[in-house]
Design a protein around this motif. Structure first.
Motif, PDB file in Angstrom:
ATOM      1  N   PRO A  63       0.978  -1.009  -0.097  1.00 44.35           N
ATOM      2  CA  PRO A  63       0.008  -0.068   0.095  1.00 44.35           C
ATOM      3  C   PRO A  63       0.945   1.351  -0.118  1.00 44.35           C
ATOM      4  CG  PRO A  63       0.018  -0.961   2.131  1.00 44.35           C
ATOM      5  CD  PRO A  63       0.554  -1.943   1.328  1.00 44.35           C
ATOM      6  N   PHE A  64       2.280   1.325   0.482  1.00 41.71           N
ATOM      7  CA  PHE A  64       2.825   2.331   0.613  1.00 41.71           C
ATOM      8  C   PHE A  64       3.509   3.013  -0.967  1.00 41.71           C
ATOM      9  CE2 PHE A  64       5.967  -1.202   0.924  1.00 41.71           C
ATOM     10  CZ  PHE A  64       6.741  -0.761  -0.102  1.00 41.71           C
ATOM     11  N   ILE A  65       3.125   2.220  -1.826  1.00 46.29           N
ATOM     12  CA  ILE A  65       3.507   2.777  -3.054  1.00 46.29           C
ATOM     13  C   ILE A  65       2.090   2.980  -4.019  1.00 46.29           C
ATOM     14  CG2 ILE A  65       5.821   1.764  -3.337  1.00 46.29           C
ATOM     15  CD1 ILE A  65       4.756  -0.070  -5.279  1.00 46.29           C
ATOM     16  N   ASP A  66       0.879   2.845  -3.443  1.00 45.76           N
ATOM     17  CA  ASP A  66      -0.301   3.269  -4.164  1.00 45.76           C
ATOM     18  C   ASP A  66      -0.220   4.846  -4.804  1.00 45.76           C
ATOM     19  OD1 ASP A  66      -1.158   0.905  -3.520  1.00 45.76           O
ATOM     20  OD2 ASP A  66      -2.687   1.299  -1.871  1.00 45.76           O
ATOM     21  N   GLY A  67      -0.411   4.761  -5.931  1.00 40.97           N
ATOM     22  CA  GLY A  67      -0.506   5.972  -6.933  1.00 40.97           C
ATOM     23  C   GLY A  67       0.765   6.766  -6.706  1.00 40.97           C
TER      24      GLY A  67
END
Length: 363
Positions: A63-67
């Motif tokens: 999730p930390f690289i979402d978008g």
């Protein structure tokens, strides 16, 4: 490959950029760099992939690289080639202070990171630093003597007939490149020289970036049996196309630069961020030659406050250039003393690649 497929086969992701250097501010972007090992079809089939740098809005695992559009995850073989070539932006990936994702396979790669270090760092780090200087000089020229109008053909003496089109110019320069390459292939056999002249030197880029001088024009006319007016028009058209390219770059620079960075650049007379990275690269290259280690975190290196001073504009352009000149001289002086090998051991790197792929498995 889809994002989720890449993440399933990712062996490490590190936090790079300003956070890695210890130079981040509250508004700094998060630059993530990683490594994945492609699946069987990409090794044994026709499909190929070198890196994943888009599609971070797709469903994924981390999730930390979402978008996050500042994320790049390299395929193993691509990054090993870059590491063997002492690419500064990639070498630091194996010495980062923070790894949000690190598997046992990734740790095995990090454990062997020193096999990628060689004296080549002198050339790659100084080369990347000079690229920063080139950008500084271009921006400084625009600051002190900005272009005041869009170039037109008449500025270059092209009056009665249209300038050669970009496609016509490129076609002729491609022909010149093939002539150069053809001559090289008949040289005395030397693998390194052949590789240098046919692969490492971007002749086409050089031909497109710089106009041909009068002596070269005369020789080219004889070599190609072309009309003299064509050769002269070639020179004028090259000058015109280069000027148009610079005008477009200048307009893009005016439109897209960060307002705060632009104001600091206006006050100091040069791009402070490019200046900081120039000095950081030269110091890092010197440290590798001296210690055989890559020090990414500049707090550990001990010069983080000095680099922040450059970013604040505490150094004049002349002081910064003198600093860069002194560092280049130190690198030259220490090059012969360094205990690093002249070239990386490609056989060991190849064996490491096999080990890592076997550790990861095909599925």
């Amino acid at each position: 490959m889809r994002r989720i497929e890449v993440e399933q086969r990712t062996i490490l992701i590190g936090l790079a950029g300003s956070h890695g250097y210890g130079l981040n501010r509250p508004d700094s972007d998060y630059d993530y760099r990683g490594v994945f090992i492609a699946s069987k079809r990409y090794y044994l089939g026709f499909d190929s992939i070198e890196q994943k740098d888009t599609g971070w809005d797709e469903p994924g695992i981390f999730p930390f690289i979402d978008g996050n559009q500042d994320t790049v995850i390299y395929e193993l073989r691509k990054i090993l080639h870059l590491l063997a070539g002492a690419n500064p932006n990639v070498l630091e990936l194996l010495w980062l202070p923070t790894y949000p994702i690190l598997t046992n396979v990734g740790q095995h790669l990090i454990n062997h990171r020193n096999i990628f270090l060689s004296k080549k760092v002198k050339h790659t780090y100084s080369g990347y630093a000079f690229a920063q200087i080139k950008k500084m000089e271009t921006h400084r020229k625009w600051l002190l003597n900005p272009p005041n109008k869009k170039p037109v053909p008449s500025d270059f003496g092209i009056e009665e007939e249209p300038a050669l089109s970009k496609d016509e110019l490129n076609a002729f320069l491609e022909y010149l490149y093939l002539l150069i390459r053809g001559k090289i292939e008949f040289l005395e056999e030397s693998e390194e020289l052949y590789k240098l002249l046919t692969a490492d030197i971007d002749f086409k880029g050089v031909l497109k970036q710089y106009t041909l001088d009068d002596e070269t024009l005369d020789y080219t006319q004889k070599l190609t049996n072309s009309r003299k007016d064509f050769i002269r028009l070639l020179q004028k058209s090259q000058g015109y196309q280069i000027a148009v390219r610079e005008w477009k770059a200048y307009q893009s620079w005016l439109k897209n630069r960060n307002p705060v960075r632009a104001e600091m650049e206006r006050k100091s007379g040069y791009d402070l961020k490019h200046g900081m990275h120039c000095i950081r690269l030269l110091r890092s290259g010197l440290e590798i030659l001296q210690t055989g280690e890559v020090i990414v975190d500049r707090r550990i290196a001990g010069d983080v406050d000095d680099l922040k001073a450059i970013l604040r504009g505490d150094y004049t352009y002349e002081q910064l250039m003198k600093m860069a000149e002194d560092l280049v001289k130190q690198m030259d002086d220490f090059y012969e003393k360094s205990t690093l090998n002249s070239q990386p051991d490609l056989e060991r790197i190849n064996n490491l690649c096999i080990e890592l792929v076997e550790m990861q498995g095909w599925e």
